[in-house]
Design a protein around this motif. Structure first.
Motif, PDB file in Angstrom:
ATOM      1  N   PHE B  66       0.837  -1.212   0.000  1.00 11.91           N
ATOM      2  CA  PHE B  66       0.000   0.000   0.000  1.00 11.91           C
ATOM      3  C   PHE B  66       0.868   1.257   0.000  1.00 11.91           C
ATOM      4  CE2 PHE B  66      -4.515  -1.267   1.534  1.00 11.91           C
ATOM      5  CZ  PHE B  66      -4.475  -2.423   0.782  1.00 11.91           C
ATOM      6  N   ALA B  67       1.903   1.246   0.850  1.00 13.49           N
ATOM      7  CA  ALA B  67       2.781   2.424   0.940  1.00 13.49           C
ATOM      8  C   ALA B  67       3.501   2.637  -0.390  1.00 13.49           C
ATOM      9  CB  ALA B  67       3.784   2.234   2.074  1.00 13.49           C
ATOM     10  N   THR B  68       3.907   1.538  -1.036  1.00 13.19           N
ATOM     11  CA  THR B  68       4.583   1.637  -2.334  1.00 13.19           C
ATOM     12  C   THR B  68       3.662   2.286  -3.365  1.00 13.19           C
ATOM     13  OG1 THR B  68       5.889  -0.323  -1.842  1.00 13.19           O
ATOM     14  CG2 THR B  68       5.698   0.281  -4.166  1.00 13.19           C
ATOM     15  N   ALA B  73       3.167   6.657  -6.588  1.00 12.28           N
ATOM     16  CA  ALA B  73       2.180   7.430  -7.375  1.00 12.28           C
ATOM     17  C   ALA B  73       2.676   8.846  -7.636  1.00 12.28           C
ATOM     18  CB  ALA B  73       0.828   7.457  -6.659  1.00 12.28           C
ATOM     19  N   VAL B  74       3.762   9.228  -6.971  1.00 11.29           N
ATOM     20  CA  VAL B  74       4.340  10.551  -7.224  1.00 11.29           C
ATOM     21  C   VAL B  74       4.748  10.699  -8.697  1.00 11.29           C
ATOM     22  CG1 VAL B  74       6.762   9.963  -6.698  1.00 11.29           C
ATOM     23  CG2 VAL B  74       5.916  12.271  -6.255  1.00 11.29           C
ATOM     24  N   TRP B  75       4.983   9.559  -9.372  1.00  8.06           N
ATOM     25  CA  TRP B  75       5.353   9.635 -10.794  1.00  8.06           C
ATOM     26  C   TRP B  75       4.182  10.154 -11.640  1.00  8.06           C
ATOM     27  CZ3 TRP B  75      10.260   9.773 -11.635  1.00  8.06           C
ATOM     28  CH2 TRP B  75      11.110   9.106 -10.767  1.00  8.06           C
ATOM     29  N   LEU B  76       2.960   9.909 -11.150  1.00 10.35           N
ATOM     30  CA  LEU B  76       1.790  10.482 -11.841  1.00 10.35           C
ATOM     31  C   LEU B  76       1.806  12.003 -11.712  1.00 10.35           C
ATOM     32  CD1 LEU B  76      -1.012   8.022 -10.628  1.00 10.35           C
ATOM     33  CD2 LEU B  76      -0.110   8.196 -12.942  1.00 10.35           C
ATOM     34  N   VAL B  77       2.152  12.469 -10.500  1.00 10.35           N
ATOM     35  CA  VAL B  77       2.243  13.925 -10.282  1.00 10.35           C
ATOM     36  C   VAL B  77       3.334  14.496 -11.188  1.00 10.35           C
ATOM     37  CG1 VAL B  77       2.664  15.725  -8.560  1.00 10.35           C
ATOM     38  CG2 VAL B  77       1.496  13.613  -7.879  1.00 10.35           C
ATOM     39  N   TRP B  78       4.458  13.793 -11.231  1.00  5.56           N
ATOM     40  CA  TRP B  78       5.589  14.206 -12.080  1.00  5.56           C
ATOM     41  C   TRP B  78       5.145  14.304 -13.531  1.00  5.56           C
ATOM     42  CZ3 TRP B  78      10.443  15.841 -11.030  1.00  5.56           C
ATOM     43  CH2 TRP B  78      11.394  15.804 -12.046  1.00  5.56           C
ATOM     44  N   ASP B  79       4.366  13.294 -13.974  1.00  7.69           N
ATOM     45  CA  ASP B  79       3.954  13.241 -15.371  1.00  7.69           C
ATOM     46  C   ASP B  79       2.847  14.243 -15.693  1.00  7.69           C
ATOM     47  OD1 ASP B  79       4.481  11.839 -17.875  1.00  7.69           O
ATOM     48  OD2 ASP B  79       2.378  11.248 -17.731  1.00  7.69           O
ATOM     49  N   MET B  80       2.127  14.657 -14.666  1.00 11.96           N
ATOM     50  CA  MET B  80       1.105  15.691 -14.886  1.00 11.96           C
ATOM     51  C   MET B  80       1.750  17.003 -15.315  1.00 11.96           C
ATOM     52  SD  MET B  80      -1.478  15.379 -11.649  1.00 11.96           S
ATOM     53  CE  MET B  80      -2.333  13.890 -11.236  1.00 11.96           C
ATOM     54  N   MET B  81       3.027  17.152 -14.985  1.00 11.49           N
ATOM     55  CA  MET B  81       3.703  18.435 -15.212  1.00 11.49           C
ATOM     56  C   MET B  81       4.723  18.347 -16.336  1.00 11.49           C
ATOM     57  SD  MET B  81       4.218  19.350 -11.224  1.00 11.49           S
ATOM     58  CE  MET B  81       4.904  20.963 -11.523  1.00 11.49           C
ATOM     59  N   ARG B  82       4.382  17.608 -17.392  1.00  9.81           N
ATOM     60  CA  ARG B  82       5.301  17.426 -18.514  1.00  9.81           C
ATOM     61  C   ARG B  82       5.789  18.770 -19.067  1.00  9.81           C
ATOM     62  NH1 ARG B  82       1.749  13.121 -21.952  1.00  9.81           N
ATOM     63  NH2 ARG B  82       1.803  11.440 -20.418  1.00  9.81           N
ATOM     64  N   ALA B  83       4.878  19.747 -19.052  1.00 14.55           N
ATOM     65  CA  ALA B  83       5.212  21.032 -19.680  1.00 14.55           C
ATOM     66  C   ALA B  83       6.034  21.939 -18.756  1.00 14.55           C
ATOM     67  CB  ALA B  83       3.925  21.740 -20.092  1.00 14.55           C
ATOM     68  N   SER B  84       6.163  21.552 -17.499  1.00 15.19           N
ATOM     69  CA  SER B  84       6.849  22.428 -16.543  1.00 15.19           C
ATOM     70  C   SER B  84       8.342  22.140 -16.510  1.00 15.19           C
ATOM     71  CB  SER B  84       6.268  22.236 -15.139  1.00 15.19           C
ATOM     72  OG  SER B  84       4.895  22.450 -15.156  1.00 15.19           O
ATOM     73  N   GLY B  90       9.925  19.043  -9.425  1.00 17.36           N
ATOM     74  CA  GLY B  90      10.518  18.503  -8.199  1.00 17.36           C
ATOM     75  C   GLY B  90       9.833  19.057  -6.957  1.00 17.36           C
ATOM     76  N   ILE B  91       9.524  20.349  -6.974  1.00 17.36           N
ATOM     77  CA  ILE B  91       8.878  20.969  -5.798  1.00 17.36           C
ATOM     78  C   ILE B  91       7.492  20.370  -5.572  1.00 17.36           C
ATOM     79  CG2 ILE B  91       7.917  23.133  -4.909  1.00 17.36           C
ATOM     80  CD1 ILE B  91      10.287  24.556  -6.403  1.00 17.36           C
ATOM     81  N   VAL B  92       6.696  20.282  -6.656  1.00 16.88           N
ATOM     82  CA  VAL B  92       5.326  19.765  -6.498  1.00 16.88           C
ATOM     83  C   VAL B  92       5.355  18.275  -6.116  1.00 16.88           C
ATOM     84  CG1 VAL B  92       3.106  19.367  -7.658  1.00 16.88           C
ATOM     85  CG2 VAL B  92       4.342  21.504  -8.034  1.00 16.88           C
ATOM     86  N   ALA B  93       6.275  17.522  -6.722  1.00 16.01           N
ATOM     87  CA  ALA B  93       6.405  16.107  -6.346  1.00 16.01           C
ATOM     88  C   ALA B  93       6.791  15.993  -4.871  1.00 16.01           C
ATOM     89  CB  ALA B  93       7.448  15.423  -7.223  1.00 16.01           C
ATOM     90  N   GLY B  94       7.709  16.852  -4.436  1.00 16.79           N
ATOM     91  CA  GLY B  94       8.117  16.861  -3.025  1.00 16.79           C
ATOM     92  C   GLY B  94       6.955  17.214  -2.112  1.00 16.79           C
ATOM     93  N   LEU B  95       6.130  18.174  -2.554  1.00 14.91           N
ATOM     94  CA  LEU B  95       4.960  18.566  -1.756  1.00 14.91           C
ATOM     95  C   LEU B  95       4.000  17.391  -1.580  1.00 14.91           C
ATOM     96  CD1 LEU B  95       4.266  22.146  -3.188  1.00 14.91           C
ATOM     97  CD2 LEU B  95       4.792  21.594  -0.807  1.00 14.91           C
ATOM     98  N   TYR B  96       3.879  16.594  -2.643  1.00 13.92           N
ATOM     99  CA  TYR B  96       3.015  15.403  -2.536  1.00 13.92           C
ATOM    100  C   TYR B  96       3.593  14.419  -1.516  1.00 13.92           C
ATOM    101  CZ  TYR B  96       0.957  10.880  -3.739  1.00 13.92           C
ATOM    102  OH  TYR B  96       0.344   9.658  -3.666  1.00 13.92           O
ATOM    103  N   LEU B 114      -5.810   3.820  -0.917  1.00 12.13           N
ATOM    104  CA  LEU B 114      -5.946   3.239  -2.269  1.00 12.13           C
ATOM    105  C   LEU B 114      -6.901   4.078  -3.115  1.00 12.13           C
ATOM    106  CD1 LEU B 114      -6.170  -0.633  -1.773  1.00 12.13           C
ATOM    107  CD2 LEU B 114      -4.191   0.771  -2.300  1.00 12.13           C
ATOM    108  N   THR B 115      -7.997   4.510  -2.506  1.00 15.41           N
ATOM    109  CA  THR B 115      -8.940   5.377  -3.220  1.00 15.41           C
ATOM    110  C   THR B 115      -8.246   6.670  -3.643  1.00 15.41           C
ATOM    111  OG1 THR B 115     -10.771   4.450  -1.974  1.00 15.41           O
ATOM    112  CG2 THR B 115     -11.180   6.563  -3.018  1.00 15.41           C
ATOM    113  N   ALA B 116      -7.371   7.171  -2.777  1.00 15.93           N
ATOM    114  CA  ALA B 116      -6.641   8.401  -3.110  1.00 15.93           C
ATOM    115  C   ALA B 116      -5.751   8.174  -4.340  1.00 15.93           C
ATOM    116  CB  ALA B 116      -5.799   8.840  -1.918  1.00 15.93           C
ATOM    117  N   VAL B 117      -5.087   7.025  -4.400  1.00 15.07           N
ATOM    118  CA  VAL B 117      -4.236   6.714  -5.560  1.00 15.07           C
ATOM    119  C   VAL B 117      -5.105   6.587  -6.818  1.00 15.07           C
ATOM    120  CG1 VAL B 117      -2.693   5.004  -6.596  1.00 15.07           C
ATOM    121  CG2 VAL B 117      -2.413   5.640  -4.197  1.00 15.07           C
TER     122      VAL B 117
END
Lengths: 72, 391
Positions: B66-68, B73-84, B90-96, B114-117
């Protein structure tokens, strides 16, 4: 398709308030008498006269299951 | 090479969170899922948990899984910001990663993380609509799997709905993708009346709580979910980007928390807030200050939050080590949770003196009335009053 017959078997629980209340009371009485946890009880079928179901003692390992028919 | 180092580093972080959560033992809610006790959520994940209950370190294994999922899932956040740029990403991923939702709940065996992911995946699809267009069947199956993980995913319906609505397909197919999984879930729910009973009970439990207290509780969850910093920046990003669907989702989550407050619902806010911030990352002006502040607020939360890692000592595990008999039932007097069932190798029933013949062990969490102690021996070194049948 798998779930629909199960809903049909307990339809009286949703359609008849008297039966719903009788089933609720029966479950409370029987679980008190046997010391069962209500969360371990499964209801499989309800008729106007009886409630059929099973009690599964959830533990880590093989659970024992006891099925029952209680009059309403 | 660098990416693999980050993945491994994140995995260490996930394992650390799981291990910290594991220290006090399995909670009653976690035991409910681990043993596949059929309420209140649909069966998909709890069935998987229960199917593996024979394995050693069962709970720890699932904590790490579950923790994994939550941490990687931070990679999803990373990928949301392709244009950045890299720094903003890095900052937004760190914030997550340091948000209260992740930090406090990533290693718990609960359905909310799990629902959050799953919610984060839908937020990612919202930003990468082309992926949803290319894989409509996968979107449908993922929606079905999410619904059969926990009912709370319906709170994300505004985002799920708009993702499906924007897909390039006939209207009836769009309706099919959302309506059929929902219909199956409704029929499943009708097969299990105890689920409905527990929903009614959960929905009315805040009836005695004042409106102000309800607001305050929900506000607290929103703050914890985003470690205050993401909570504020996330909402600001929604307003700035006119992100109506995200705002509706946050509103639904808040409304749900007001009706049925649970401290572990804080994590439900995290994906929506972080997704909004990821889409409007210029709002933080490439400054690392929000990240630093978020680390500070997270440390404060870990130290002072009422549900921080649930550090109270759970008694069941320690007490049940003293019970070695293998046949019969264990009786417990007083209120007890599913953790007693999880740690017991004997079926657990409520104490009653007239059923004492069946019992091989008796735990008196409240006084055991009329207890006949001649056939039992008291375990003096147990944390609670524990009696085991004489051989």
């Amino acid at each position: 398709m798998i779930l629909a017959p199960k809903v049909w078997a307990i339809r009286l629980l949703y359609l008849d308030a008297d039966i719903r209340s009788a089933v609720q009371q029966r479950i409370i009485d029987e679980s008190n008498e046997r010391g069962w946890l209500v969360s371990d009880i499964r209801i499989d079928e309800i008729t106007t006269e009886e409630v059929h179901g099973c009690y599964r003692a959830h533990i880590r390992g093989k659970d024992t299951e006891t099925c029952f028919t209680w009059p309403l | 090479m660098k990416k693999w180092s980050v993945i491994i580093g994140l995995q260490f972080y996930a394992i650390a969170l799981a291990c910290i959560q594991h220290l006090p033992g399995v909670t009653t809610d976690e035991a409910k899922y681990l043993l596949d006790i059929p309420y209140p959520h649909p069966p998909l994940v709890r069935w998987m948990l229960s199917a593996t209950e024979g394995m050693p370190s069962h709970a720890l294994f699932w904590r790490i899984v579950f923790a994994t999922l939550v941490v990687q899932a931070v990679w999803l956040v990373w990928d949301m910001m392709r244009a950045s740029d890299q720094k903003s990403r890095g900052i937004v991923a760190g914030l997550y990663l340091v948000s209260g939702g992740v930090l406090l709940q990533a290693g718990s065996i609960m359905m909310a993380p799990l629902t959050a992911v799953q919610g984060l995946v839908f937020c990612w699809l919202y930003m990468h609509q082309d992926s949803a267009d290319r894989h409509p069947v996968r979107v449908g199956l993922f929606t079905l799997a999410s619904l059969f993980t926990a009912y709370q995913i319906v709170l994300f319906l505004p985002i799920i709905g708009i993702v499906v609505w924007r897909m390039r397909m006939p209207l009836w197919q769009k309706a099919f993708l959302v309506d059929v999984p929902l219909l199956i879930l409704i029929v499943y729910t009708l097969t299990n009346p105890f689920v409905i009973a527990s929903m009614v009970s959960a929905g009315s439990q805040n009836a005695d709580v004042s409106l102000l207290q309800n607001f305050s509780n929900t506000f607290g969850l929103w703050i914890v979910g985003g470690s205050a910093i993401v909570s504020v920046y996330g909402v600001a990003a929604m307003i700035r980007g006119r992100m109506v669907w995200h705002a509706m989702t946050v509103f639904l989550i808040a409304l749900y928390c007001m009706l049925s407050y649970r401290m572990y619902y804080a994590v439900l806010f995290t994906p929506v807030l972080i997704a909004a911030l990821a889409s409007q990352s210029s709002i933080i002006h490439r400054s690392v200050m929000p990240l630093c502040l978020s680390v500070i607020t997270s440390i404060v939360m870990v130290l002072y939050s009422p549900f921080t890692f649930q550090m109270q000592q759970y008694k069941a595990q320690g007490v049940l080590r003293h019970v070695s008999v293998t046949d019969g039932v264990m009786m417990i007097s007083g209120s007890f949770g599913h953790d007693w069932q999880y740690y017991s190798h004997l079926p657990v029933v409520r104490y009653a003196v007239e059923r004492l013949d069946d019992a091989v062990a008796v735990v008196c969490l409240s006084p055991c009335e009329d207890f006949d102690d001649e056939r039992f021996v008291k375990k003096e070194n147990a944390d609670v009053e524990l009696w085991v049948r004489k051989l």
